[in-house]
Design a protein around this motif. Structure first.
Motif, PDB file in Angstrom:
ATOM      1  N   GLN A   1       0.814  -1.220   0.000  1.00 21.08           N
ATOM      2  CA  GLN A   1       0.000   0.000   0.000  1.00 21.08           C
ATOM      3  C   GLN A   1       0.855   1.282   0.000  1.00 21.08           C
ATOM      4  N   LEU A   2       2.052   1.193   0.558  1.00 18.33           N
ATOM      5  CA  LEU A   2       2.876   2.408   0.665  1.00 18.33           C
ATOM      6  C   LEU A   2       3.944   2.518  -0.424  1.00 18.33           C
ATOM      7  N   ARG A   3       4.076   1.446  -1.239  1.00 20.84           N
ATOM      8  CA  ARG A   3       5.169   1.333  -2.216  1.00 20.84           C
ATOM      9  C   ARG A   3       5.508   2.649  -2.933  1.00 20.84           C
ATOM     10  N   THR A   4       4.490   3.309  -3.468  1.00 20.93           N
ATOM     11  CA  THR A   4       4.761   4.505  -4.295  1.00 20.93           C
ATOM     12  C   THR A   4       5.189   5.710  -3.452  1.00 20.93           C
ATOM     13  N   ARG A   5       5.044   5.608  -2.162  1.00 19.71           N
ATOM     14  CA  ARG A   5       5.381   6.755  -1.304  1.00 19.71           C
ATOM     15  C   ARG A   5       6.764   6.610  -0.668  1.00 19.71           C
ATOM     16  N   ILE A   6       7.386   5.446  -0.829  1.00 23.80           N
ATOM     17  CA  ILE A   6       8.662   5.198  -0.156  1.00 23.80           C
ATOM     18  C   ILE A   6       9.815   5.687  -1.026  1.00 23.80           C
ATOM     19  N   ILE A   7      10.642   6.560  -0.458  1.00 23.52           N
ATOM     20  CA  ILE A   7      11.738   7.134  -1.262  1.00 23.52           C
ATOM     21  C   ILE A   7      13.063   7.167  -0.479  1.00 23.52           C
ATOM     22  N   ASP A   8      14.121   7.364  -1.249  1.00 20.44           N
ATOM     23  CA  ASP A   8      15.411   7.741  -0.667  1.00 20.44           C
ATOM     24  C   ASP A   8      15.368   9.266  -0.608  1.00 20.44           C
ATOM     25  N   THR A   9      15.391   9.824   0.571  1.00 21.93           N
ATOM     26  CA  THR A   9      15.204  11.287   0.691  1.00 21.93           C
ATOM     27  C   THR A   9      16.445  12.079   0.267  1.00 21.93           C
ATOM     28  N   ILE A  10      17.591  11.419   0.241  1.00 22.13           N
ATOM     29  CA  ILE A  10      18.841  12.161   0.001  1.00 22.13           C
ATOM     30  C   ILE A  10      18.852  12.899  -1.352  1.00 22.13           C
ATOM     31  N   PRO A  11      18.608  12.213  -2.489  1.00 22.22           N
ATOM     32  CA  PRO A  11      18.637  12.959  -3.766  1.00 22.22           C
ATOM     33  C   PRO A  11      17.621  14.098  -3.807  1.00 22.22           C
ATOM     34  N   LEU A  12      16.448  13.871  -3.239  1.00 25.24           N
ATOM     35  CA  LEU A  12      15.401  14.900  -3.262  1.00 25.24           C
ATOM     36  C   LEU A  12      15.830  16.124  -2.454  1.00 25.24           C
ATOM     37  N   MET A  13      16.365  15.894  -1.264  1.00 22.96           N
ATOM     38  CA  MET A  13      16.759  17.020  -0.424  1.00 22.96           C
ATOM     39  C   MET A  13      17.971  17.744  -1.007  1.00 22.96           C
ATOM     40  N   ARG A  14      18.873  16.973  -1.617  1.00 23.66           N
ATOM     41  CA  ARG A  14      20.053  17.584  -2.239  1.00 23.66           C
ATOM     42  C   ARG A  14      19.596  18.548  -3.345  1.00 23.66           C
ATOM     43  N   LEU A  15      18.689  18.056  -4.179  1.00 23.26           N
ATOM     44  CA  LEU A  15      18.151  18.892  -5.268  1.00 23.26           C
ATOM     45  C   LEU A  15      17.447  20.122  -4.718  1.00 23.26           C
ATOM     46  N   ALA A  16      16.652  19.905  -3.670  1.00 21.71           N
ATOM     47  CA  ALA A  16      15.883  21.017  -3.084  1.00 21.71           C
ATOM     48  C   ALA A  16      16.817  22.098  -2.562  1.00 21.71           C
ATOM     49  N   LEU A  17      17.889  21.697  -1.906  1.00 25.44           N
ATOM     50  CA  LEU A  17      18.830  22.684  -1.362  1.00 25.44           C
ATOM     51  C   LEU A  17      19.526  23.433  -2.492  1.00 25.44           C
ATOM     52  N   ARG A  18      19.919  22.673  -3.525  1.00 23.47           N
ATOM     53  CA  ARG A  18      20.601  23.319  -4.661  1.00 23.47           C
ATOM     54  C   ARG A  18      19.685  24.316  -5.355  1.00 23.47           C
ATOM     55  N   ALA A  19      18.411  23.960  -5.457  1.00 21.92           N
ATOM     56  CA  ALA A  19      17.460  24.821  -6.175  1.00 21.92           C
ATOM     57  C   ALA A  19      16.871  25.892  -5.262  1.00 21.92           C
ATOM     58  N   GLN A  20      17.444  26.034  -4.038  1.00 20.32           N
ATOM     59  CA  GLN A  20      16.984  27.055  -3.095  1.00 20.32           C
ATOM     60  C   GLN A  20      15.499  26.968  -2.805  1.00 20.32           C
ATOM     61  N   LYS A  21      15.039  25.767  -2.583  1.00 23.28           N
ATOM     62  CA  LYS A  21      13.624  25.576  -2.236  1.00 23.28           C
ATOM     63  C   LYS A  21      13.398  25.960  -0.775  1.00 23.28           C
ATOM     64  N   ASN A  22      12.150  26.157  -0.435  1.00 26.07           N
ATOM     65  CA  ASN A  22      11.787  26.467   0.954  1.00 26.07           C
ATOM     66  C   ASN A  22      11.415  25.181   1.684  1.00 26.07           C
ATOM     67  N   VAL A  23      12.161  24.900   2.712  1.00 28.59           N
ATOM     68  CA  VAL A  23      11.971  23.643   3.435  1.00 28.59           C
ATOM     69  C   VAL A  23      11.604  23.941   4.882  1.00 28.59           C
ATOM     70  N   ILE A  24      10.631  23.222   5.390  1.00 23.16           N
ATOM     71  CA  ILE A  24      10.300  23.318   6.817  1.00 23.16           C
ATOM     72  C   ILE A  24      10.597  21.979   7.452  1.00 23.16           C
ATOM     73  N   LEU A  25      11.328  22.011   8.541  1.00 24.49           N
ATOM     74  CA  LEU A  25      11.599  20.784   9.290  1.00 24.49           C
ATOM     75  C   LEU A  25      10.744  20.840  10.552  1.00 24.49           C
ATOM     76  N   GLU A  26       9.776  19.943  10.603  1.00 22.41           N
ATOM     77  CA  GLU A  26       8.766  19.983  11.665  1.00 22.41           C
ATOM     78  C   GLU A  26       9.152  19.051  12.812  1.00 22.41           C
ATOM     79  N   GLY A  27       9.274  19.647  13.995  1.00 21.64           N
ATOM     80  CA  GLY A  27       9.579  18.838  15.173  1.00 21.64           C
ATOM     81  C   GLY A  27       8.315  18.458  15.923  1.00 21.64           C
ATOM     82  N   GLN A  28       8.473  17.482  16.774  1.00 20.76           N
ATOM     83  CA  GLN A  28       7.382  17.078  17.656  1.00 20.76           C
ATOM     84  C   GLN A  28       7.903  17.269  19.071  1.00 20.76           C
ATOM     85  N   LEU A  29       7.031  17.448  20.050  1.00 22.05           N
ATOM     86  CA  LEU A  29       7.457  17.622  21.447  1.00 22.05           C
ATOM     87  C   LEU A  29       8.421  18.799  21.638  1.00 22.05           C
ATOM     88  N   SER A  30       9.420  18.648  22.471  1.00 18.16           N
ATOM     89  CA  SER A  30      10.342  19.743  22.790  1.00 18.16           C
ATOM     90  C   SER A  30      11.556  19.159  23.492  1.00 18.16           C
TER      91      SER A  30
END
Ligand code: IMP
Length: 424
Positions: A197-226
Motif C-alpha cells: 500500500q505504501l510502495r509509491t510513497r517510499i523514497i530515498d530522501t537524500i537525492p530529493l533534499m540535495r536537489l531542493a537545497l541546490r534549487a533554493q527551495k523552501n523547506v520546513i523541518l517539523e519537530g514534535q514535542l520539545s
C-alpha cells in the motif's frame, strides 16, 4: 521565504501549537518534513479544510504544492499512516505528495504492546508514554534489530529480520510480561500488505533534499514535542526516545546543520505537560481546572487531561538556548484574555538558593518557582491581527516573555484558526 530551511521546535513539554504554525508557514513551503518521533504527536490544525489532529502526517499537507515527508529520524506505524491519509482525503485534502523515507523505522504491533507493559514495569519511574510504540521502536533501532520502511518491500529480507526480532521479543513477552507469543507469519503478511500500500510513497530522501537545497527551495523541518522531552537534554527518564531539537532536525532530515537558516521555537503563553516529570509551575485544584478548561488542555493523542501551569521562563530559555532559536512564536495568548493577573516564573528557588538556569531532573523536581505577577488585559484578543492593536497589557506580557527568554518575537497565536495569528 526565498530558499530557506526553517526548523520548528517546541520550547516547553510539547503541545505548544507547532502544528498551527507549520500549517501557516507551509503556505509558502516546497517541502515539509517531520524529522523525529512518530504517531505520538498530536498536531492540531484548524483551517478551511476543517479541524484536524495530525499524528504522523506533516502539517504542510494542506498545501497541495508542498511535498510532505516522514524523514529518516521518524518511526512510522504504517497502519496509522494509511488511516490518517484516508481521513485527510475524505476531507478533500490531496495527500498524493506524502512520502516516507525508506530509512525511517517501522512501528510494529509488538512495539505498542511492549510500550504498555514496559512502562507499567518502570514503577516510580513510569514515563506515562502515549502507548504508541515509540520507545520500543527506537530501542530496536538502536539495538540494530529494527525494521526499516524499505524492508516492507522485500519479503526475503523482511522474513529474515522478523524471525530474529520475534524470537527475541517472544522470550521477553512470554517469560517476563506473561503475554501470548507473536506469530511470525501473521506479522509478515501484515507488514507486506503495508509495503504494497505504501510502495509509491517510499523514497530515498537524500537525492530529493540535495536537489531542493541546490534549487533554493523552501523547506520546513517539523519537530514534535520539545527539548524538555529530549532523550539527552530533557527530564530524563521522563522523556521520549528521540531528539526534538534543531540538532535532531539536521540528523533526522539529513540536511547539513549549516544549511539551516532559521530556528523557530514555539511556546504556549502558559505551560502544559502530558506524562510524568518535573514541572515547577504546575497548578493544582480549581486554579488548574480553570486554566485547563479555558485552554481545552486534553491530549490530542491520548485524550488525557494535560497538567497545566504558568509560563516558565527558565524552561523556555534553556530550550531556546539549546536549540539556538532565532525566533519565538507565542501561542494561545487568547486563553489568558480574562485573567486579572498572570504569574510568570522568572527563576527558581532551590534549597534557599536562587537559580536562573535549569538544573537536572532530580533537582528540578525540588525547585520552587519565583513568580513575577503581570497585570492581565481582560479584553478579547481573538480578532486582533496586528501587534499594535493588542491591549497594552497583552503587549507588555509578550514583551516580558521575549525579554526573559531573550529571543525576538516571530508571531502570536490568538485562536485556533490559521487566520488567528499575528505576525510580528
Ligand atoms: P512517548 O513519546 O510516547 O514515548 O512518551 C514519552 C513522553 O512524551 C511522555 O511524557 C508522553 O506523555 C510525552 N509525549 C509524547 N508525545 C507527546 C505529544 O505529542 N504531546 C505531549 N506529550 C507527548
Amino acid at each position: 521565504m526565498a530558499g530557506s530551511v526553517i526548523v520548528v521546535v517546541g520550547t516547553q513539554w510539547g503541545d505548544e501549537g507547532k502544528g498551527k504554525l507549520v500549517d501557516l508557514l507551509s503556505g509558502e513551503a516546497d517541502i515539509c518534513m517531520r524529522f523525529q518521533g512518530g504517531g505520538n504527536a498530536g498536531h492540531t490544525v484548524v483551517n478551511d479544510f476543517g479541524d484536524f489532529k495530525l499524528h504522523l502526517v506533516p502539517c504542510g499537507i494542506f498545501n497541495p504544492d508542498c511535498i510532505c515527508i516522514l524523514g529518516t529520524g521518524t518511526v512510522v506505524d504504517p497502519q496509522s499512516l494509511l488511516e490518517e491519509l484516508q481521513t485527510l482525503e475524505q476531507h478533500g485534502v490531496l495527500a498524493r505528495n506524502m512520502l516516507v523515507s525508506g530509512r525511517a523505522h517501522v512501528v510494529m504491533p509488538y512495539h505498542k504492546l511492549l510500550d504498555q507493559v514496559e512502562d507499567e514495569a518502570r514503577g516510580a519511574y513510569r514515563v506515562g508514554t502515549t502507548g504508541r510504540g515509540i520507545g520500543p521502536a527506537y530501542t530496536d533501532k538502536v539495538a540494530r534489530i529494527g525494521i526499516r520502511i524499505s524492508d516492507l518491500l522485500d519479503e526475503v529480507i523482511l522474513r529474515e529480520k522478523l524471525a530474529v526480532v520475534v524470537q527475541r521479543h517472544n522470550a521477553l513477552l512470554t517469560n517476563i510480561y506473561h503475554q501470548p507469543p507473536l506469530d511470525l507469519e501473521e506479522l509478515l503478511s501484515q507488514a507486506l500488505a503495508w509495503g504494497r500500500q505504501l510502495r509509491t510513497r517510499i523514497i530515498d530522501t537524500i537525492p530529493l533534499m540535495r536537489l531542493a537545497l541546490r534549487a533554493q527551495k523552501n523547506v520546513i523541518l517539523e519537530g514534535q514535542l520539545s527539548a524538555m522531552k529530549d532523550l539527552d537534554w530533557g527530564s530524563y527518564p521522563f522523556v521520549t526516545s528521540s531528539s526534538p531539537t534543531a540538532a535532531g532536525a539536521a540528523l533526522g532530515s539529513g540536511i547539513p546543520p549549516r544549511d539551516i537558516s532559521r530556528i523557530i521555537g514555539v511556546a504556549k503563553a502558559y505551560s502544559t505537560q502530558v506524562g510524568t516529570g518535573p514541572m515547577p509551575t504546575e497548578l493544582q485544584g480549581a486554579e488548574a481546572e480553570n486554566l485547563r478548561k479555558l485552554g481545552g488542555e486534553f491530549g490530542a493523542t491520548t485524550g488525557r487531561a494535560r497538567r497545566v501551569g504558568w509560563f516558565d521562563a527558565v524552561v523556555t530559555r534553556f530550550v531556546t538556548e539549546l536549540n539556538g532559536c532565532t525566533d519565538l512564536s507565542i501561542t494561545k495568548l487568547d486563553i489568558l484574555d480574562n485573567l486579572a493577573e498572570i504569574p510568570v516564573c522568572t527563576a527558581y528557588r532551590y534549597k534557599g538558593e536562587l537559580l536562573n538556569d535549569l538544573p537536572d531532573t532530580a533537582q528540578h523536581e525540588l525547585c520552587e518557582p519565583v513568580y513575577e505577577i503581570l497585570p492581565g488585559w481582560q479584553t478579547s484578543t481573538l480578532e486582533v491581527r496586528r501587534l499594535q492593536d493588542l491591549p497594552y497589557n497583552a503587549r507588555a506580557y509578550l514583551d516580558r516573555l521575549t525579554q526573559l527568554v531573550n529571543v525576538p518575537l516571530h508571531s502570536v497565536g490568538v485562536g485556533p484558526h490559521r487566520e488567528q495569528t499575528i505576525l510580528a
